[in-house]
Design a protein around this motif. Sequence first.
Motif, PDB file in Angstrom:
ATOM      1  N   TYR A  45       3.355  23.073 -12.132  1.00 59.95           N
ATOM      2  CA  TYR A  45       2.086  23.438 -11.495  1.00 59.95           C
ATOM      3  C   TYR A  45       1.063  22.309 -11.645  1.00 59.95           C
ATOM      4  O   TYR A  45       0.440  21.863 -10.685  1.00 59.95           O
ATOM      5  N   LEU A  46       0.934  21.824 -12.866  1.00 59.07           N
ATOM      6  CA  LEU A  46      -0.063  20.780 -13.123  1.00 59.07           C
ATOM      7  C   LEU A  46       0.316  19.460 -12.452  1.00 59.07           C
ATOM      8  O   LEU A  46      -0.547  18.721 -11.979  1.00 59.07           O
ATOM      9  N   ARG A  47       1.617  19.205 -12.389  1.00 61.62           N
ATOM     10  CA  ARG A  47       2.036  17.962 -11.747  1.00 61.62           C
ATOM     11  C   ARG A  47       1.748  17.991 -10.253  1.00 61.62           C
ATOM     12  O   ARG A  47       1.332  16.985  -9.670  1.00 61.62           O
ATOM     13  N   ILE A  48       1.971  19.144  -9.647  1.00 56.61           N
ATOM     14  CA  ILE A  48       1.660  19.261  -8.220  1.00 56.61           C
ATOM     15  C   ILE A  48       0.159  19.080  -8.003  1.00 56.61           C
ATOM     16  O   ILE A  48      -0.284  18.367  -7.114  1.00 56.61           O
ATOM     17  N   ARG A 104      -8.368   9.903 -15.241  1.00 56.76           N
ATOM     18  CA  ARG A 104      -7.179   9.502 -15.974  1.00 56.76           C
ATOM     19  C   ARG A 104      -6.852   8.009 -15.822  1.00 56.76           C
ATOM     20  O   ARG A 104      -6.087   7.455 -16.586  1.00 56.76           O
ATOM     21  N   TYR A 105      -7.445   7.354 -14.830  1.00 56.21           N
ATOM     22  CA  TYR A 105      -7.215   5.918 -14.677  1.00 56.21           C
ATOM     23  C   TYR A 105      -8.201   5.052 -15.474  1.00 56.21           C
ATOM     24  O   TYR A 105      -8.037   3.849 -15.554  1.00 56.21           O
ATOM     25  N   TRP A 106      -9.242   5.681 -16.017  1.00 54.54           N
ATOM     26  CA  TRP A 106     -10.328   4.906 -16.601  1.00 54.54           C
ATOM     27  C   TRP A 106      -9.905   4.101 -17.822  1.00 54.54           C
ATOM     28  O   TRP A 106     -10.472   3.066 -18.116  1.00 54.54           O
ATOM     29  N   LYS A 107      -8.887   4.621 -18.519  1.00 58.50           N
ATOM     30  CA  LYS A 107      -8.448   3.999 -19.752  1.00 58.50           C
ATOM     31  C   LYS A 107      -8.176   2.497 -19.587  1.00 58.50           C
ATOM     32  O   LYS A 107      -8.450   1.699 -20.477  1.00 58.50           O
ATOM     33  N   HIS A 108      -7.637   2.120 -18.446  1.00 57.65           N
ATOM     34  CA  HIS A 108      -7.288   0.716 -18.257  1.00 57.65           C
ATOM     35  C   HIS A 108      -8.293  -0.040 -17.403  1.00 57.65           C
ATOM     36  O   HIS A 108      -8.018  -1.148 -16.948  1.00 57.65           O
ATOM     37  N   LEU A 109      -9.450   0.560 -17.142  1.00 58.51           N
ATOM     38  CA  LEU A 109     -10.468  -0.127 -16.350  1.00 58.51           C
ATOM     39  C   LEU A 109     -11.483  -0.784 -17.275  1.00 58.51           C
ATOM     40  O   LEU A 109     -12.164  -0.104 -18.038  1.00 58.51           O
ATOM     41  N   ILE A 118       7.745  20.380  -1.881  1.00 53.72           N
ATOM     42  CA  ILE A 118       7.347  19.703  -3.123  1.00 53.72           C
ATOM     43  C   ILE A 118       7.910  18.284  -3.171  1.00 53.72           C
ATOM     44  O   ILE A 118       7.218  17.333  -3.526  1.00 53.72           O
ATOM     45  N   ASN A 119       9.175  18.147  -2.767  1.00 50.60           N
ATOM     46  CA  ASN A 119       9.774  16.810  -2.756  1.00 50.60           C
ATOM     47  C   ASN A 119       9.023  15.857  -1.836  1.00 50.60           C
ATOM     48  O   ASN A 119       8.739  14.718  -2.198  1.00 50.60           O
ATOM     49  N   ALA A 120       8.691  16.360  -0.638  1.00 48.07           N
ATOM     50  CA  ALA A 120       7.954  15.521   0.313  1.00 48.07           C
ATOM     51  C   ALA A 120       6.589  15.171  -0.265  1.00 48.07           C
ATOM     52  O   ALA A 120       6.111  14.038  -0.141  1.00 48.07           O
ATOM     53  N   GLY A 121       5.966  16.141  -0.912  1.00 50.99           N
ATOM     54  CA  GLY A 121       4.642  15.921  -1.496  1.00 50.99           C
ATOM     55  C   GLY A 121       4.661  14.838  -2.557  1.00 50.99           C
ATOM     56  O   GLY A 121       3.800  13.963  -2.588  1.00 50.99           O
ATOM     57  N   PHE A 122       5.683  14.870  -3.412  1.00 49.07           N
ATOM     58  CA  PHE A 122       5.766  13.858  -4.464  1.00 49.07           C
ATOM     59  C   PHE A 122       5.993  12.474  -3.864  1.00 49.07           C
ATOM     60  O   PHE A 122       5.467  11.482  -4.323  1.00 49.07           O
ATOM     61  N   LYS A 123       6.772  12.435  -2.804  1.00 53.25           N
ATOM     62  CA  LYS A 123       7.026  11.173  -2.138  1.00 53.25           C
ATOM     63  C   LYS A 123       5.740  10.616  -1.529  1.00 53.25           C
ATOM     64  O   LYS A 123       5.394   9.464  -1.697  1.00 53.25           O
ATOM     65  N   TYR A 124       5.032  11.492  -0.845  1.00 55.27           N
ATOM     66  CA  TYR A 124       3.815  11.078  -0.187  1.00 55.27           C
ATOM     67  C   TYR A 124       2.737  10.762  -1.218  1.00 55.27           C
ATOM     68  O   TYR A 124       1.958   9.835  -1.066  1.00 55.27           O
ATOM     69  N   GLY A 125       2.725  11.562  -2.298  1.00 56.93           N
ATOM     70  CA  GLY A 125       1.798  11.328  -3.400  1.00 56.93           C
ATOM     71  C   GLY A 125       1.948   9.926  -3.946  1.00 56.93           C
ATOM     72  O   GLY A 125       0.978   9.261  -4.275  1.00 56.93           O
ATOM     73  N   ASN A 126       3.194   9.457  -4.007  1.00 59.07           N
ATOM     74  CA  ASN A 126       3.482   8.096  -4.405  1.00 59.07           C
ATOM     75  C   ASN A 126       2.688   7.084  -3.611  1.00 59.07           C
ATOM     76  O   ASN A 126       2.139   6.145  -4.136  1.00 59.07           O
ATOM     77  N   LYS A 148      -0.596  15.250  -8.674  1.00 61.33           N
ATOM     78  CA  LYS A 148       0.000  14.203  -7.841  1.00 61.33           C
ATOM     79  C   LYS A 148      -0.114  14.502  -6.357  1.00 61.33           C
ATOM     80  O   LYS A 148      -0.080  13.589  -5.550  1.00 61.33           O
ATOM     81  N   ILE A 149      -0.143  15.761  -5.987  1.00 64.21           N
ATOM     82  CA  ILE A 149      -0.298  16.050  -4.567  1.00 64.21           C
ATOM     83  C   ILE A 149      -1.738  16.523  -4.393  1.00 64.21           C
ATOM     84  O   ILE A 149      -2.641  15.717  -4.358  1.00 64.21           O
ATOM     85  N   ASN A 150      -1.992  17.796  -4.327  1.00 66.34           N
ATOM     86  CA  ASN A 150      -3.371  18.285  -4.415  1.00 66.34           C
ATOM     87  C   ASN A 150      -3.363  19.792  -4.579  1.00 66.34           C
ATOM     88  O   ASN A 150      -2.316  20.437  -4.548  1.00 66.34           O
ATOM     89  N   ARG A 151      -4.547  20.351  -4.737  1.00 67.09           N
ATOM     90  CA  ARG A 151      -4.640  21.776  -5.011  1.00 67.09           C
ATOM     91  C   ARG A 151      -4.310  22.619  -3.785  1.00 67.09           C
ATOM     92  O   ARG A 151      -3.777  23.701  -3.879  1.00 67.09           O
ATOM     93  N   GLU A 152      -4.666  22.052  -2.627  1.00 64.57           N
ATOM     94  CA  GLU A 152      -4.406  22.758  -1.379  1.00 64.57           C
ATOM     95  C   GLU A 152      -2.914  23.098  -1.250  1.00 64.57           C
ATOM     96  O   GLU A 152      -2.548  24.171  -0.799  1.00 64.57           O
ATOM     97  N   SER A 153      -2.068  22.163  -1.686  1.00 65.46           N
ATOM     98  CA  SER A 153      -0.643  22.407  -1.506  1.00 65.46           C
ATOM     99  C   SER A 153      -0.149  23.523  -2.417  1.00 65.46           C
ATOM    100  O   SER A 153       0.802  24.231  -2.082  1.00 65.46           O
TER     101      SER A 153
END
Lengths: 224, 434
Positions: A58-61, A215-220, A92-100, A64-69
């Motif tokens: 649930y959290l990964r979707i 979550r990206y801020w750590k390396h900025l 879900i598979n398509a979403g993860f691919k597109y999320g990439n 990586k994709i969005n809440r709407e999905s």
Amino acid sequence: MNQLFVYDGTVEGLFSAMDHALKSKTPSPRFTVSADDAGLFDEVFYHETDFIRAKDLYLRIEAKINRESLKNIFYCYLSCSPEKEQIISDYINAGFKYGNKLESHRMLGLVRFLSVEDDTFYAEIEPDNDILPLISGHFSRRMPGEKWIIHDRKRGTAAINRDGRPEILSIELDRIPDRDSCEDIYSGLWKNFYSSIAIKDRTNLRQQKQFMPVRYWKHLVEKN
Amino acid sequence: MSLKTIEISERLKILAASAKYDVSCSSSGSTRSNISGGIGNAAKSGICHSWADDGRCISLLKILMNNNCIYDCAFCVNRSSNPIPRASLTPEEVADITINFYKRNYIEGLFLSSGVFRTPDYTMEMMIRAVKLLRVHHRFNGYIHMKAIPGADPKLISEAGFLADRMSANIELPSRKSLALLAPEKNKDKIFSSIGMIRKGIIENFPAKRAKTPKFVPAGQSTQLIVGASPETDFSIVNLSEALYLRAGLKRVYYSAYIPVREESSILPVAPPQLRRENRLYQADWLLRFYKYTASEILDEKHPFLDLEIDPKSAWAVRNYHFFPVDVNHADYESLLRVPGIGVLSARKIIQARRAGALTPESLKKIGVVMKRAKYFITCSGRPAVQLIDQPERVRNILAGSTERSESSQLLLFPEQVLLPDRESYVSAITGDI
């Protein structure tokens, strides 16, 4: 031979079974509530619902994709379509691919190099997806003549520039390379620039976070 | 490196703060591939590298070379009578910082502007020296946006044009009168003659088929207008933008809500920035550029200001109610584009999809039409999606009511953006928790 996951009919059960299939990299898994659906050559698994697994997917979707999905998936789950599990799984598979793709475009801007020993530029990333192969070509075209390394710490892989072409290696770094003496000057200048360029009267932190998730801020550099 | 560290960081701070009111940040529209032995390229689609606390994307190192301006434009933070710290960077420093920021992947390139120091020509020469260092000495192929300093020699503008990806001369105030009042040293003729020179360079060097002409401002020319510092109506602003697009061939006009840069003034407002008005002007600008509206359709003398409660496209639809309903299964592309809630993409999709069969309100939703607005203006093969309303004024009020709610918390540049219910309701929907 296909693997058929039999789940208990709840949405948690379905999520947990899908999470199991995804993590074990099961090729073309199927999901059903009844083992009667099994074909002659199907391998049947009775999946016991694991709430932690369900929540993890649930959290990964969501991330990586969005809440709407998630909403779409839930609506589909409530439908009476006999193929709903297949539809959700493909979705879900398509979403993860597109999320990439989404993440890799974002990462083109968010990679931060440090100048380190031996005239090398070193960047650390921890992306959700394995996007290193997708972004390294961009940096080869951008800095064909420099020595640079992009290190995906999560996966223990790195892209390096070899004569204007990227090469992906798997590496274990026991230490982060030493910073070059001029590094602090430029990262300091960048931090100053970053804070001066914002217009105080128009502060909009929500929009900032929407485009640049925390979550990206750590390396900025500018956020540390 | 020989830069005096603390000192240069102070100067960079001052010069970035002096440049921040220029709203343009785009790094797109140019393609410049790496030359051998060089560094950098310009990506067609542009890349954002960070987002500042005001939510704006940072793509370029946006700085003034010098904020020690001899002019005293009332609306400008760098006016000579303003007691702010002054600083400058040398061409070498600008080039060095740009290259080093670029190598660390902080930026896509440079946005170089300057206050007028000594003379317009001297200022322009210093800027050109910095950019030349980058292009020639460092062999830098990243994106460069340069300001044309009004009043600078045409030769200098032309030299800059061959080095930069984009150039801009800011008009700032939308009328001769306001410029004369608020920026007496920078007159309208000087600004427009700079715009004309850049235009001329672009046309003369426009790449003919297969010919190898040197690139002159390949990403085009832009300008900026300040909104709310002077009394001009939206009608005159939109008219000016239209002329800039059609007659001066500009790529973009940026609008910037005036932010009070002085506590008290007899000639300037001290009210908070008109952000919603700025947003509506950008929407009107889209109608000009992508929806084939003319300025006189968007506004007229009787309606000189944009309706702040509804977007300009809906406003046109309400004023021209006789044009509707548009039948999605028969109307041509231009008419579809006039329907609030149907964008360029969905209009194209409608034309495609209806070949296969008549469209219904449900299929329109799937295509991406914003039915919340569109439903009052369409029929599907003669059948309306909802009971159509006779009085346009009522439709306006309904639309105003629905935008009111979605925009109350934050101004969205893209009105189509979906607002999602809060996270709790999803979690409970999925897990069954209450």
